[in-house]
Design an enzyme around this catalytic site. Structure first.
Site, PDB file in Angstrom:
ATOM      1  N   HIS A  45       0.574  -0.877   0.431  1.00 41.40           N
ATOM      2  CA  HIS A  45      -0.171  -0.049  -0.303  1.00 41.40           C
ATOM      3  C   HIS A  45       0.891   1.343  -0.444  1.00 41.40           C
ATOM      4  O   HIS A  45       1.789   1.575   0.935  1.00 41.40           O
ATOM      5  CB  HIS A  45      -0.772  -0.160   1.340  1.00 41.40           C
TER       6      HIS A  45
ATOM      7  N   HIS B 220       1.344   5.264  -1.595  1.00 46.47           N
ATOM      8  CA  HIS B 220       0.426   6.586  -3.150  1.00 46.47           C
ATOM      9  C   HIS B 220       1.492   6.660  -3.780  1.00 46.47           C
ATOM     10  O   HIS B 220       2.175   7.710  -3.492  1.00 46.47           O
ATOM     11  CB  HIS B 220       0.022   7.012  -2.689  1.00 46.47           C
TER      12      HIS B 220
ATOM     13  N   GLN C 130      -9.767   8.392  -4.751  1.00 46.21           N
ATOM     14  CA  GLN C 130      -9.172   9.893  -3.768  1.00 46.21           C
ATOM     15  C   GLN C 130     -10.605  10.043  -3.086  1.00 46.21           C
ATOM     16  O   GLN C 130     -11.002  10.726  -1.932  1.00 46.21           O
ATOM     17  CB  GLN C 130      -8.313  10.768  -4.259  1.00 46.21           C
TER      18      GLN C 130
ATOM     19  N   HIS D 293     -10.146   1.417   0.675  1.00 46.48           N
ATOM     20  CA  HIS D 293      -9.235   2.382   1.928  1.00 46.48           C
ATOM     21  C   HIS D 293     -10.942   1.903   2.658  1.00 46.48           C
ATOM     22  O   HIS D 293     -11.821   2.867   2.211  1.00 46.48           O
ATOM     23  CB  HIS D 293      -9.044   3.666   1.651  1.00 46.48           C
TER      24      HIS D 293
ATOM     25  N   GLU E 133     -11.249   4.386   6.975  1.00 45.98           N
ATOM     26  CA  GLU E 133      -9.785   5.124   7.665  1.00 45.98           C
ATOM     27  C   GLU E 133     -10.244   6.744   8.532  1.00 45.98           C
ATOM     28  O   GLU E 133     -10.434   8.017   7.966  1.00 45.98           O
ATOM     29  CB  GLU E 133      -9.107   6.058   6.538  1.00 45.98           C
TER      30      GLU E 133
ATOM     31  N   ASP F 120       2.268   3.572   2.655  1.00 49.38           N
ATOM     32  CA  ASP F 120       1.033   4.452   2.755  1.00 49.38           C
ATOM     33  C   ASP F 120       1.922   5.547   1.894  1.00 49.38           C
ATOM     34  O   ASP F 120       1.702   5.419   0.081  1.00 49.38           O
ATOM     35  CB  ASP F 120       0.400   4.414   3.974  1.00 49.38           C
TER      36      ASP F 120
ATOM     37  N   TRP G  54       0.108  14.489   3.218  1.00 51.97           N
ATOM     38  CA  TRP G  54      -0.712  13.753   4.101  1.00 51.97           C
ATOM     39  C   TRP G  54       0.417  12.920   5.668  1.00 51.97           C
ATOM     40  O   TRP G  54      -0.057  13.220   6.838  1.00 51.97           O
ATOM     41  CB  TRP G  54      -1.663  11.893   4.492  1.00 51.97           C
TER      42      TRP G  54
HETATM   43 FE   FE2 Z   1      -3.349   5.330   1.935  1.00 46.33          FE
END
Ligand code: FE2
Length: 426
Positions: A59, A61, A154, A212, A215, A311, A317
């Protein structure tokens, strides 16, 4: 045995007491034994260091990596501000930029021992810029890393007109896995409907699913339950991953127990992302602050397959990260209270075999006949590898060394100091 091309001498395998030699021929593992007499062209002396199959990052991005500060920094530190900043960045995303950053981050991961990566690609723009760029990257990096691409909505599938069409377009264009983000849809009902769309597309294009899921710190976010029920109803057992599931940290215990049982029954794997979620979750809390991770220990105890993802690597993020799966695992074992001896070894396994199971990799593992994809870590045990964030001394792919690291030497006055006590955690 025919003469091997390469023998790795004196490697420590996680399941063997005696050091082993690994003979490699024609890109495959030809033989593993505690002392091979073969005289190959090339040898590598592992000096008792750990030989493992490559780490798997299930996982990440890659479309957003290395964008931290562009166009601005995330001042609140929240997931929502991260999505807003990414929205601003997306407005003028260009394929060359995505490719350059993604390839850079993949090299960071490979040099630290990862060779199998599942990346999410945001598919909410009509041009599918990130997906098209990552499809090209997938081809460009195939000699040193395998990429699986999740079509990831997203902004939600139902939050804007045409979201479902874009998701379908992404699958038709070659995305490998269907993604979703039900907790980010406008309402619970929309979240449920978005999962219906995810399953419909997965059936139509015969793809696995990686959503996802929950979260958030909101204990009323309960899509993991629905994901499991839907998986059972549609016969998708073993083909679905629930990423994050952080709300589970705040479910009441009987409800968490029920959900964990359902995940197990549906053969759903959970992917925890400790670096992002320890930093992003609990932001609305005063004190005490929640830790923000899903119930890794309880999931594993119940027999649910759990993988660990990186991630983010320096994105809106999470501003930090260096592509090290050992760093993600180190965070995980601390935050989840998994510092028991066997628990730490379980966490190490999550980086390899558990995540390989999620990606449904074939020929994975150090066994005769498998591709000679392996990593020699600068540590003599899994626990020491986690503790020290051990360097990947050699990374081999199909029997070829594709990356190596020369570890730093440390001196106290003129004496070299090694941060290891022989005999402990061997
Ligand atoms: Fe993610």
């Amino acid at each position: 045995m025919e003469n091997p091309d390469l023998v790795i001498r004196r490697a420590r395998l996680t399941d063997q007491k005696k050091l082993q030699d690994i003979a490699i021929r024609n890109g495959k593992i030809a033989r593993i034994a505690d002392s091979l007499s073969a005289v190959p062209e090339k040898e590598i002396d592992a000096h008792g260091r750990l030989a493992i199959p490559p780490f798997v990052d299930p996982h990440v991005h890659l479309d957003a990596v290395l964008t931290v500060g562009s166009p601005r920094y995330n001042l609140s530190g929240t997931l929502i501000e991260g999505i807003q900043i990414w929205g601003e960045k997306k407005a003028d995303l260009n394929a060359q930029d995505v490719k350059k950053r993604a390839v850079e981050a993949i090299k960071w991961e490979v040099v630290q021992g990862t060779q199998h990566i599942r990346t999410h690609a945001d598919v909410c723009d009509p041009g599918l810029t990130a997906l098209n760029a990552l499809l090209e990257v997938k081809d460009e990096v195939k000699d040193y890393a395998d990429l699986q691409i999740v079509a990831f909505p997203q902004d939600g599938i139902l939050r804007f007109p045409g979201g479902a069409d874009l998701l379908e377009k992404a699958l038709a264009a070659g995305a490998d896995v269907v993604g979703g983000i039900p907790h980010h849809e406008r309402t619970r009902e929309d979240g449920l409907e978005s999962l219906d769309i995810v399953f419909k597309l997965a059936q139509k294009y015969n793809k696995d699913i990686d959503v996802h899921t929950d979260e958030t710190d909101d204990d009323h976010s309960r899509f993991a339950e629905h994901l499991a029920a839907k998986t059972l109803k549609e016969g998708f057992e073993g083909r679905v991953a629930a990423s994050h599931t952080t709300a589970m940290h705040s479910y009441n215990n009987p409800y968490a127990f029920k959900v964990i049982g359902l995940l197990k029954e549906a053969g759903i794997s959970v992917i925890t992302n400790p670096l992002d979620n320890i930093a992003l979750q609990g932001r609305f809390d005063t004190y005490p602050k929640r830790r923000g991770l899903t119930r890794v220990k309880e999931l594993l105890e119940a027999g649910v397959n759990v993988g660990i993802g990186h991630d983010s690597i320096m994105d809106p993020w999470y501003p930090l990260g260096k592509g090290s799966m050992l760093e993600a695992a180190f965070m995980c074992l601390n935050v989840t209270h998994m510092t028991g001896y066997e628990e730490m070894r379980q966490i190490f396994k999550a980086l390899t075999f558990n995540s390989a199971h999620i990606l449904r990799l074939e020929g994975y593992g150090l066994e005769e006949g498998n591709p000679a994809n392996l990593v020699i870590l600068n540590a003599n045990s899994e626990i020491n590898a986690l503790r020290q964030g051990a360097e990947a001394l050699y990374v081999l792919r199909a029997g070829m060394v594709i990356a190596k690291t020369e570890p730093a030497k440390r001196f106290f006055l003129d004496q070299e100091v090694k941060l290891e006590v022989p005999g402990i955690y061997e």
